[in-house]
Design a protein around this motif. Structure first.
Motif, PDB file in Angstrom:
ATOM      1  N   PHE A 151       0.820  -1.206   0.000  1.00 38.19           N
ATOM      2  CA  PHE A 151       0.000   0.000   0.000  1.00 38.19           C
ATOM      3  C   PHE A 151       0.856   1.260   0.000  1.00 38.19           C
ATOM      4  CE2 PHE A 151      -2.796   3.283   1.580  1.00 38.19           C
ATOM      5  CZ  PHE A 151      -4.000   2.981   0.976  1.00 38.19           C
ATOM      6  N   ASP A 152       2.075   1.127   0.499  1.00 40.12           N
ATOM      7  CA  ASP A 152       2.957   2.289   0.555  1.00 40.12           C
ATOM      8  C   ASP A 152       3.405   2.736  -0.832  1.00 40.12           C
ATOM      9  OD1 ASP A 152       4.316   0.016   0.127  1.00 40.12           O
ATOM     10  OD2 ASP A 152       5.765   0.258   1.747  1.00 40.12           O
ATOM     11  N   THR A 163      -9.204  -0.083   8.234  1.00 43.22           N
ATOM     12  CA  THR A 163      -8.825  -0.666   9.522  1.00 43.22           C
ATOM     13  C   THR A 163      -7.459  -1.323   9.455  1.00 43.22           C
ATOM     14  OG1 THR A 163     -11.138  -1.063  10.051  1.00 43.22           O
ATOM     15  CG2 THR A 163      -9.491  -2.316  11.282  1.00 43.22           C
ATOM     16  N   SER A 203      -4.741   1.258   9.191  1.00 44.29           N
ATOM     17  CA  SER A 203      -4.541   1.911  10.475  1.00 44.29           C
ATOM     18  C   SER A 203      -3.739   1.013  11.408  1.00 44.29           C
ATOM     19  CB  SER A 203      -5.888   2.242  11.091  1.00 44.29           C
ATOM     20  OG  SER A 203      -5.726   2.746  12.386  1.00 44.29           O
ATOM     21  N   ALA A 204      -4.102  -0.261  11.426  1.00 46.92           N
ATOM     22  CA  ALA A 204      -3.365  -1.200  12.272  1.00 46.92           C
ATOM     23  C   ALA A 204      -1.926  -1.325  11.811  1.00 46.92           C
ATOM     24  CB  ALA A 204      -4.053  -2.565  12.256  1.00 46.92           C
ATOM     25  N   LEU A 216      -0.152   0.981  10.344  1.00 42.64           N
ATOM     26  CA  LEU A 216       0.539   2.180  10.804  1.00 42.64           C
ATOM     27  C   LEU A 216       0.889   2.064  12.277  1.00 42.64           C
ATOM     28  CD1 LEU A 216      -0.981   5.450   9.304  1.00 42.64           C
ATOM     29  CD2 LEU A 216       1.399   4.747   9.437  1.00 42.64           C
ATOM     30  N   ALA A 217      -0.078   1.582  13.047  1.00 42.52           N
ATOM     31  CA  ALA A 217       0.171   1.449  14.483  1.00 42.52           C
ATOM     32  C   ALA A 217       1.293   0.454  14.750  1.00 42.52           C
ATOM     33  CB  ALA A 217      -1.108   1.029  15.196  1.00 42.52           C
ATOM     34  N   PHE A 257      -4.093   8.883  12.528  1.00 42.18           N
ATOM     35  CA  PHE A 257      -4.840   7.922  11.720  1.00 42.18           C
ATOM     36  C   PHE A 257      -4.682   6.507  12.259  1.00 42.18           C
ATOM     37  CE2 PHE A 257      -5.891   5.251   8.145  1.00 42.18           C
ATOM     38  CZ  PHE A 257      -6.953   5.916   7.559  1.00 42.18           C
ATOM     39  N   ASP A 258      -3.597   6.258  12.958  1.00 40.69           N
ATOM     40  CA  ASP A 258      -3.349   4.920  13.485  1.00 40.69           C
ATOM     41  C   ASP A 258      -4.327   4.549  14.592  1.00 40.69           C
ATOM     42  OD1 ASP A 258      -2.411   6.832  15.115  1.00 40.69           O
ATOM     43  OD2 ASP A 258      -0.372   6.058  15.285  1.00 40.69           O
ATOM     44  N   ALA A 259      -5.182   5.484  14.973  1.00 45.21           N
ATOM     45  CA  ALA A 259      -6.150   5.188  16.034  1.00 45.21           C
ATOM     46  C   ALA A 259      -7.466   4.667  15.483  1.00 45.21           C
ATOM     47  CB  ALA A 259      -6.408   6.443  16.864  1.00 45.21           C
ATOM     48  N   LEU A 260      -7.634   4.710  14.171  1.00 45.96           N
ATOM     49  CA  LEU A 260      -8.935   4.356  13.606  1.00 45.96           C
ATOM     50  C   LEU A 260      -9.275   2.883  13.776  1.00 45.96           C
ATOM     51  CD1 LEU A 260      -9.353   6.448  10.347  1.00 45.96           C
ATOM     52  CD2 LEU A 260     -10.266   6.797  12.632  1.00 45.96           C
ATOM     53  N   CYS A 261      -8.263   2.027  13.851  1.00 39.97           N
ATOM     54  CA  CYS A 261      -8.531   0.591  13.843  1.00 39.97           C
ATOM     55  C   CYS A 261      -9.304   0.172  15.079  1.00 39.97           C
ATOM     56  CB  CYS A 261      -7.243  -0.187  13.698  1.00 39.97           C
ATOM     57  SG  CYS A 261      -5.982   0.197  14.908  1.00 39.97           S
ATOM     58  N   PRO A 303      -2.823   4.973  19.896  1.00 39.81           N
ATOM     59  CA  PRO A 303      -1.702   4.167  20.374  1.00 39.81           C
ATOM     60  C   PRO A 303      -0.477   5.013  20.715  1.00 39.81           C
ATOM     61  CG  PRO A 303      -1.818   4.036  18.000  1.00 39.81           C
ATOM     62  CD  PRO A 303      -2.956   4.941  18.444  1.00 39.81           C
ATOM     63  N   GLU A 356     -16.028   9.297   7.101  1.00 47.00           N
ATOM     64  CA  GLU A 356     -16.422   8.415   6.012  1.00 47.00           C
ATOM     65  C   GLU A 356     -17.328   9.143   5.011  1.00 47.00           C
ATOM     66  OE1 GLU A 356     -17.762   4.686   7.359  1.00 47.00           O
ATOM     67  OE2 GLU A 356     -18.301   3.950   5.367  1.00 47.00           O
ATOM     68  N   ARG A 404     -15.284  11.757   3.110  1.00 46.64           N
ATOM     69  CA  ARG A 404     -14.458  11.160   2.072  1.00 46.64           C
ATOM     70  C   ARG A 404     -15.314  10.772   0.880  1.00 46.64           C
ATOM     71  NH1 ARG A 404     -11.858   6.309   4.624  1.00 46.64           N
ATOM     72  NH2 ARG A 404     -12.120   5.661   2.469  1.00 46.64           N
ATOM     73  N   GLN A 429      -5.575   9.175   1.012  1.00 44.29           N
ATOM     74  CA  GLN A 429      -4.923   7.921   0.624  1.00 44.29           C
ATOM     75  C   GLN A 429      -3.462   8.160   0.283  1.00 44.29           C
ATOM     76  OE1 GLN A 429      -6.882   4.847  -1.929  1.00 44.29           O
ATOM     77  NE2 GLN A 429      -5.354   5.462  -3.426  1.00 44.29           N
ATOM     78  N   GLN A 468       2.972   8.244   4.381  1.00 39.83           N
ATOM     79  CA  GLN A 468       3.304   8.085   5.791  1.00 39.83           C
ATOM     80  C   GLN A 468       3.794   6.668   6.068  1.00 39.83           C
ATOM     81  OE1 GLN A 468       0.290   9.841   8.160  1.00 39.83           O
ATOM     82  NE2 GLN A 468       1.185   9.182  10.096  1.00 39.83           N
ATOM     83  N   LEU A 469       3.133   5.696   5.443  1.00 38.20           N
ATOM     84  CA  LEU A 469       3.580   4.312   5.588  1.00 38.20           C
ATOM     85  C   LEU A 469       4.982   4.158   5.028  1.00 38.20           C
ATOM     86  CD1 LEU A 469       0.753   1.730   4.823  1.00 38.20           C
ATOM     87  CD2 LEU A 469       2.337   1.811   6.737  1.00 38.20           C
TER      88      LEU A 469
END
Lengths: 268, 268
Positions: A94-95, A138, A141-142, A144-145, B94-98, B103, B123, B126, B137, B143-144
């Motif tokens: 995805f990156d 989701t 996001s995970a 990234l976390a 954004f890493d908190a959305l999951c 985190p 949502e 977007r 996106q 970021q990833l």
DNA sequence: CGATCGTTTGACGGTGCTCAATCACCGTGG
DNA sequence: CCACGGTGATTGAGCACCGTCAAACGATCG
């Protein structure tokens, strides 16, 4: 593409249902009809082969169906930096969407299969199938976390702590996948682990030996069993400052001495 | 006493146009009417204050409008791990959305402002505004991709190489923002840098001294000027193995131009 | 001015990197 | 079946970089 003339590959379908994809991603599809109707290409990657190479154009975003991949980048000096390992249900590549080129390579550590979502259809597919859109968000996001995971292992100064944290991360993934969190089958080589931990591969061997000698693990090549999860976790806490003596049996082997008092490493 | 010239608080609007948000994210909005009509809340965060804390529920996804934040996690032993720094246009949280919980924490390193996109409206927003969807996106993908940056700096064994890579990353960001890639204003403390590089903060000081002594940098507290980008890049290549034929401190005040590094004057 | 924090510099001890050698495990071919 | 080469994993020895402790120095603020 893939070798279609392999007799023992015939069992593998070249397409899978979208609902199955959502299933391995851990998302429930409330609309069976739509998801069952939609088909997603499946690619097979043999052990040691590359799903894609760094620098190539990104055609698809992949979701691991079965197997394990290592994600790596080649530094300017040729050093192979292992960024992480992707197992079932995880998104790979995805990156590359930001500029269309893969910033990293993905190599299969064992015979694996992936779902391939073409980038061109991705936007329309996400728009049509809401569950997929949510699952992607989701999972990303995970991801990234969990990208903090490599920082977590590399932040520790002692090599045994790095290895302990890495093993605990693997254990947590096993548990999340519904498997036993104690028995780990590491599909990657010691050198891969070393690159991921930021140490020399000899040090990984030594650290495995130490952890096993202290009774935390039972190590048999790439088969690892966690004997003392609590102890391992308490060991993994020490980011800075070195390992204190192991309280198990009388220090027969080589218990590390920490001359400083037992104050925790709260630096501020 | 009189408020003749008081831009202190009154100057900050509490809402901004969506088109401005897209602008700082580097995306062009082809539909001015829709974007201008839509308003996005703006939050102000003073230097040293937190945008949000680790473990709290995520109400919004934030985009930095002005200023700098440090993203950090507290390890179990209380060690503060700095995961990265977010500047203008970057997405935070954004890493908190999951799972709806942050985190990591975000602390402002200087007086800053952010756009706040409520998760509940995210949502639908977007879905309504395609440019925002694409910008999100793209930014997330970037970021990833840049989450490998912390691995890049920590992978190097020599502390000067880690610092060199960090400074080059900052330089690249400055250039991407259209500013001078040579003059760096570091808003974070030495301890923050140290945590991000995975070394002790004293070592950061020493490494700054070494790099300056070799003529690569000019350091004045938190103001850094890169004097020799090529040399810095060639130094940053050495992931493993310590700096080759480096002028060990034998009375040589400056030994930067000699020997092996001469062949590295290639464009990059 | 004094207090607090951040930055710098010094000295010492230890751990991990480098360089090697050895062993274990395979698939190959004689 | 065993010799053979190749890869991966383990173990050992020396050395130097960095972490810890400590103290001086500087900056900012009240």
């Amino acid at each position: 593409m893939e070798q279609t003339v392999q007799p023992h590959v015939a069992a593998l379908p070249t397409q899978g249902r979208l609902s199955d994809l959502l299933s391995v991603m851990g998302a429930e599809s409330d609309d069976r009809r739509l998801c069952d109707a939609c088909l997603v290409p499946i690619r097979r990657v043999r052990s040691g082969a590359a799903l894609f190479h760094e620098g190539t154009r990104a055609e698809s975003v992949h979701v691991v169906r079965l197997g394990t991949f290592k994600i790596l980048r080649l530094a300017d000096d040729g050093y192979e930096q292992v960024l992480g390992f992707a197992g079932q249900g995880e998104v790979i590549g995805f990156d590359a969407l930001c500029n269309g080129v893969h910033p990293s390579s993905a190599l299969a550590l064992e015979d694996s299969t992936v779902y391939a979502l073409p980038v061109r259809e991705l936007e329309s597919l996400r728009r049509r199938v809401a569950p997929l859109d949510r699952a992607l968000q989701t999972t990303l996001s995970a991801q990234l976390a969990s990208s903090a995971g490599i920082a977590e292992v590399m932040a520790a100064v002692a090599s045994e702590v790095r290895l302990a944290r890495f093993l605990l991360q693997r254990s947590a993934r096993m548990q999340a996948a519904g498997q036993s969190p104690r028995r780990l089958r590491l599909p990657m080589s010691r050198r891969d682990i070393a690159s991921h931990l930021g140490v020399a591969h000899e040090t990984v061997s030594r650290s495995f030996g130490e952890l096993a000698g202290w009774g935390y693990l039972s190590v048999d090549n790439r088969e690892v069993e966690i004997l003392d999860p609590q102890g391992l976790r308490s060991l993994a806490r020490n980011t800075r400052g070195f390992v204190e003596e192991r309280p198990t049996r009388s220090g027969l082997g080589r218990a590390r001495l920490s001359r400083s008092n037992g104050a925790c490493a709260r630096t501020q």
